[in-house]
Design a protein around this motif. Structure first.
Motif, PDB file in Angstrom:
ATOM      1  N   VAL A 110       0.861  -1.185   0.000  1.00  9.08           N
ATOM      2  CA  VAL A 110       0.000   0.000   0.000  1.00  9.08           C
ATOM      3  C   VAL A 110       0.896   1.233   0.000  1.00  9.08           C
ATOM      4  O   VAL A 110       1.854   1.318   0.763  1.00  9.08           O
ATOM      5  CB  VAL A 110      -0.935   0.013   1.237  1.00  9.08           C
ATOM      6  N   ASN A 111       0.561   2.174  -0.874  1.00 12.93           N
ATOM      7  CA  ASN A 111       1.303   3.421  -0.961  1.00 12.93           C
ATOM      8  C   ASN A 111       0.310   4.563  -1.056  1.00 12.93           C
ATOM      9  O   ASN A 111      -0.533   4.573  -1.958  1.00 12.93           O
ATOM     10  CB  ASN A 111       2.225   3.397  -2.186  1.00 12.93           C
ATOM     11  N   GLN A 112       0.377   5.503  -0.132  1.00 13.52           N
ATOM     12  CA  GLN A 112      -0.490   6.679  -0.103  1.00 13.52           C
ATOM     13  C   GLN A 112      -1.972   6.293  -0.190  1.00 13.52           C
ATOM     14  O   GLN A 112      -2.750   6.883  -0.924  1.00 13.52           O
ATOM     15  CB  GLN A 112      -0.114   7.657  -1.211  1.00 13.52           C
ATOM     16  N   GLY A 113      -2.346   5.264   0.574  1.00 12.47           N
ATOM     17  CA  GLY A 113      -3.741   4.864   0.686  1.00 12.47           C
ATOM     18  C   GLY A 113      -4.284   4.006  -0.445  1.00 12.47           C
ATOM     19  O   GLY A 113      -5.459   3.659  -0.452  1.00 12.47           O
ATOM     20  N   LYS A 114      -3.434   3.636  -1.406  1.00 14.58           N
ATOM     21  CA  LYS A 114      -3.860   2.790  -2.528  1.00 14.58           C
ATOM     22  C   LYS A 114      -3.048   1.501  -2.536  1.00 14.58           C
ATOM     23  O   LYS A 114      -1.830   1.505  -2.305  1.00 14.58           O
ATOM     24  CB  LYS A 114      -3.653   3.497  -3.876  1.00 14.58           C
ATOM     25  N   ILE A 115      -3.709   0.408  -2.832  1.00 15.07           N
ATOM     26  CA  ILE A 115      -3.037  -0.889  -2.932  1.00 15.07           C
ATOM     27  C   ILE A 115      -2.299  -0.929  -4.271  1.00 15.07           C
ATOM     28  O   ILE A 115      -2.908  -0.741  -5.326  1.00 15.07           O
ATOM     29  CB  ILE A 115      -4.046  -2.041  -2.804  1.00 15.07           C
ATOM     30  N   THR A 116      -0.987  -1.161  -4.203  1.00 16.89           N
ATOM     31  CA  THR A 116      -0.172  -1.156  -5.417  1.00 16.89           C
ATOM     32  C   THR A 116       0.214  -2.567  -5.869  1.00 16.89           C
ATOM     33  O   THR A 116       0.646  -2.743  -7.003  1.00 16.89           O
ATOM     34  CB  THR A 116       1.116  -0.329  -5.208  1.00 16.89           C
ATOM     35  N   ARG A 117       0.066  -3.541  -4.976  1.00 18.87           N
ATOM     36  CA  ARG A 117       0.378  -4.931  -5.338  1.00 18.87           C
ATOM     37  C   ARG A 117      -0.487  -5.871  -4.527  1.00 18.87           C
ATOM     38  O   ARG A 117      -0.685  -5.671  -3.323  1.00 18.87           O
ATOM     39  CB  ARG A 117       1.846  -5.254  -5.058  1.00 18.87           C
ATOM     40  N   VAL A 118      -0.981  -6.919  -5.196  1.00 19.19           N
ATOM     41  CA  VAL A 118      -1.670  -8.031  -4.537  1.00 19.19           C
ATOM     42  C   VAL A 118      -1.059  -9.318  -5.093  1.00 19.19           C
ATOM     43  O   VAL A 118      -1.083  -9.549  -6.300  1.00 19.19           O
ATOM     44  CB  VAL A 118      -3.191  -8.034  -4.826  1.00 19.19           C
ATOM     45  N   THR A 119      -0.485 -10.119  -4.210  1.00 23.98           N
ATOM     46  CA  THR A 119       0.078 -11.417  -4.577  1.00 23.98           C
ATOM     47  C   THR A 119      -0.684 -12.469  -3.783  1.00 23.98           C
ATOM     48  O   THR A 119      -0.705 -12.417  -2.558  1.00 23.98           O
ATOM     49  CB  THR A 119       1.582 -11.479  -4.229  1.00 23.98           C
ATOM     50  N   THR A 120      -1.314 -13.404  -4.481  1.00 24.50           N
ATOM     51  CA  THR A 120      -2.188 -14.383  -3.839  1.00 24.50           C
ATOM     52  C   THR A 120      -1.608 -15.793  -3.952  1.00 24.50           C
ATOM     53  O   THR A 120      -1.059 -16.152  -4.993  1.00 24.50           O
ATOM     54  CB  THR A 120      -3.584 -14.357  -4.490  1.00 24.50           C
ATOM     55  N   TYR A 121      -1.758 -16.572  -2.864  1.00 25.78           N
ATOM     56  CA  TYR A 121      -1.286 -17.953  -2.843  1.00 25.78           C
ATOM     57  C   TYR A 121      -2.371 -18.880  -2.290  1.00 25.78           C
ATOM     58  O   TYR A 121      -3.045 -18.542  -1.326  1.00 25.78           O
ATOM     59  CB  TYR A 121      -0.042 -18.091  -1.954  1.00 25.78           C
ATOM     60  N   TYR A 122      -2.497 -20.049  -2.933  1.00 25.71           N
ATOM     61  CA  TYR A 122      -3.354 -21.123  -2.442  1.00 25.71           C
ATOM     62  C   TYR A 122      -2.862 -22.420  -3.056  1.00 25.71           C
ATOM     63  O   TYR A 122      -2.037 -22.421  -3.975  1.00 25.71           O
ATOM     64  CB  TYR A 122      -4.840 -20.870  -2.758  1.00 25.71           C
ATOM     65  N   ASN A 123      -3.358 -23.529  -2.562  1.00 25.82           N
ATOM     66  CA  ASN A 123      -2.941 -24.851  -3.022  1.00 25.82           C
ATOM     67  C   ASN A 123      -3.812 -25.249  -4.222  1.00 25.82           C
ATOM     68  O   ASN A 123      -4.914 -25.770  -4.045  1.00 25.82           O
ATOM     69  CB  ASN A 123      -3.090 -25.835  -1.858  1.00 25.82           C
ATOM     70  N   LEU A 124      -3.325 -24.996  -5.430  1.00 30.06           N
ATOM     71  CA  LEU A 124      -4.096 -25.288  -6.636  1.00 30.06           C
ATOM     72  C   LEU A 124      -4.440 -26.772  -6.769  1.00 30.06           C
ATOM     73  O   LEU A 124      -5.589 -27.103  -7.084  1.00 30.06           O
ATOM     74  CB  LEU A 124      -3.377 -24.774  -7.884  1.00 30.06           C
ATOM     75  N   PRO A 125      -3.510 -27.714  -6.535  1.00 32.51           N
ATOM     76  CA  PRO A 125      -3.904 -29.122  -6.625  1.00 32.51           C
ATOM     77  C   PRO A 125      -5.041 -29.487  -5.662  1.00 32.51           C
ATOM     78  O   PRO A 125      -5.917 -30.279  -6.009  1.00 32.51           O
ATOM     79  CB  PRO A 125      -2.611 -29.883  -6.289  1.00 32.51           C
ATOM     80  N   LEU A 126      -5.046 -28.890  -4.479  1.00 31.43           N
ATOM     81  CA  LEU A 126      -6.142 -29.151  -3.542  1.00 31.43           C
ATOM     82  C   LEU A 126      -7.448 -28.594  -4.093  1.00 31.43           C
ATOM     83  O   LEU A 126      -8.484 -29.267  -4.033  1.00 31.43           O
ATOM     84  CB  LEU A 126      -5.838 -28.547  -2.170  1.00 31.43           C
ATOM     85  N   TRP A 127      -7.434 -27.373  -4.645  1.00 36.48           N
ATOM     86  CA  TRP A 127      -8.658 -26.801  -5.214  1.00 36.48           C
ATOM     87  C   TRP A 127      -9.181 -27.693  -6.343  1.00 36.48           C
ATOM     88  O   TRP A 127     -10.373 -27.979  -6.410  1.00 36.48           O
ATOM     89  CB  TRP A 127      -8.403 -25.383  -5.737  1.00 36.48           C
ATOM     90  N   ILE A 128      -8.303 -28.170  -7.210  1.00 41.09           N
ATOM     91  CA  ILE A 128      -8.713 -29.059  -8.313  1.00 41.09           C
ATOM     92  C   ILE A 128      -9.352 -30.322  -7.751  1.00 41.09           C
ATOM     93  O   ILE A 128     -10.393 -30.772  -8.241  1.00 41.09           O
ATOM     94  CB  ILE A 128      -7.517 -29.378  -9.244  1.00 41.09           C
ATOM     95  N   LYS A 129      -8.760 -30.887  -6.715  1.00 42.64           N
ATOM     96  CA  LYS A 129      -9.329 -32.089  -6.081  1.00 42.64           C
ATOM     97  C   LYS A 129     -10.726 -31.782  -5.516  1.00 42.64           C
ATOM     98  O   LYS A 129     -11.655 -32.579  -5.679  1.00 42.64           O
ATOM     99  CB  LYS A 129      -8.404 -32.575  -4.968  1.00 42.64           C
ATOM    100  N   LEU A 130     -10.886 -30.631  -4.882  1.00 43.31           N
ATOM    101  CA  LEU A 130     -12.168 -30.275  -4.258  1.00 43.31           C
ATOM    102  C   LEU A 130     -13.276 -30.074  -5.288  1.00 43.31           C
ATOM    103  O   LEU A 130     -14.452 -30.339  -4.999  1.00 43.31           O
ATOM    104  CB  LEU A 130     -12.009 -29.005  -3.410  1.00 43.31           C
ATOM    105  N   VAL A 131     -12.943 -29.562  -6.474  1.00 43.15           N
ATOM    106  CA  VAL A 131     -13.985 -29.293  -7.480  1.00 43.15           C
ATOM    107  C   VAL A 131     -14.101 -30.405  -8.517  1.00 43.15           C
ATOM    108  O   VAL A 131     -14.956 -30.325  -9.414  1.00 43.15           O
ATOM    109  CB  VAL A 131     -13.793 -27.922  -8.180  1.00 43.15           C
ATOM    110  N   SER A 132     -13.295 -31.430  -8.413  1.00 40.28           N
ATOM    111  CA  SER A 132     -13.344 -32.538  -9.369  1.00 40.28           C
ATOM    112  C   SER A 132     -14.239 -33.663  -8.865  1.00 40.28           C
ATOM    113  O   SER A 132     -13.883 -34.828  -8.899  1.00 40.28           O
ATOM    114  CB  SER A 132     -11.922 -33.062  -9.639  1.00 40.28           C
ATOM    115  N   VAL A 133     -15.406 -33.298  -8.409  1.00 42.95           N
ATOM    116  CA  VAL A 133     -16.364 -34.302  -7.915  1.00 42.95           C
ATOM    117  C   VAL A 133     -17.593 -34.308  -8.776  1.00 42.95           C
ATOM    118  O   VAL A 133     -17.929 -33.368  -9.429  1.00 42.95           O
ATOM    119  CB  VAL A 133     -16.764 -34.015  -6.444  1.00 42.95           C
TER     120      VAL A 133
END
Length: 133
Positions: A110-133
């Motif tokens: 955040v710089n001067q009240g504005k978000i300048t970067r968002v970096t997101t992390y999650y376990n993609l193989p787990l998400w694929i397993k959860l939605v592959s039903v």
């Protein structure tokens, strides 16, 4: 507004599906670094990303915990994504309303009240397993 307050507002907007509110909190040259794929730079690309997310996923974040570092420019976020997979996107399993619960995290600048970067992390193989039903 502190960086922590800005990021809290950003995630509150996300949970309320207030895409314009989110866009108002990010810098015009926002750097969006997703878990997978190419980095997006600029508010127009970020707006397109939010549109795609809204079309493909119904998500709410719970257990949101935010951490700020001493200079007040960086915030880490930990949360649980509670979602419904509405529409498949490229290279993903077929969507038919599958529900998922997935831990995730993000790092924001955040710089001067504005978000300048968002970096997101999650376990993609787990998400694929959860939605592959």
């Amino acid at each position: 507004m502190t960086a922590l307050e800005t990021v809290k507002n950003y995630y509150d907007c996300f949970n309320n599906k207030d895409w314009n509110g989110m866009l108002a909190l990010v810098h015009k040259d926002i750097k969006h670094q997703p878990n997978q794929g190419e980095e997006r730079i600029g508010i127009e690309k970020f707006r397109d990303f939010l549109k795609m997310m809204d079309e493909c996923y119904e998500e709410i974040l719970t257990d949101v915990t935010l951490f700020a570092e001493p200079t007040g420019t960086r915030v880490a976020a930990e949360f649980v994504v509670n979602g419904i997979y509405k529409k498949g996107d490229e290279d993903s399993p077929v969507a038919h309303g599958q529900k998922y619960v997935l831990p995730a995290g993000a790092f924001l600048e955040v710089n001067q009240g504005k978000i300048t970067r968002v970096t997101t992390y999650y376990n993609l193989p787990l998400w694929i397993k959860l939605v592959s039903v």
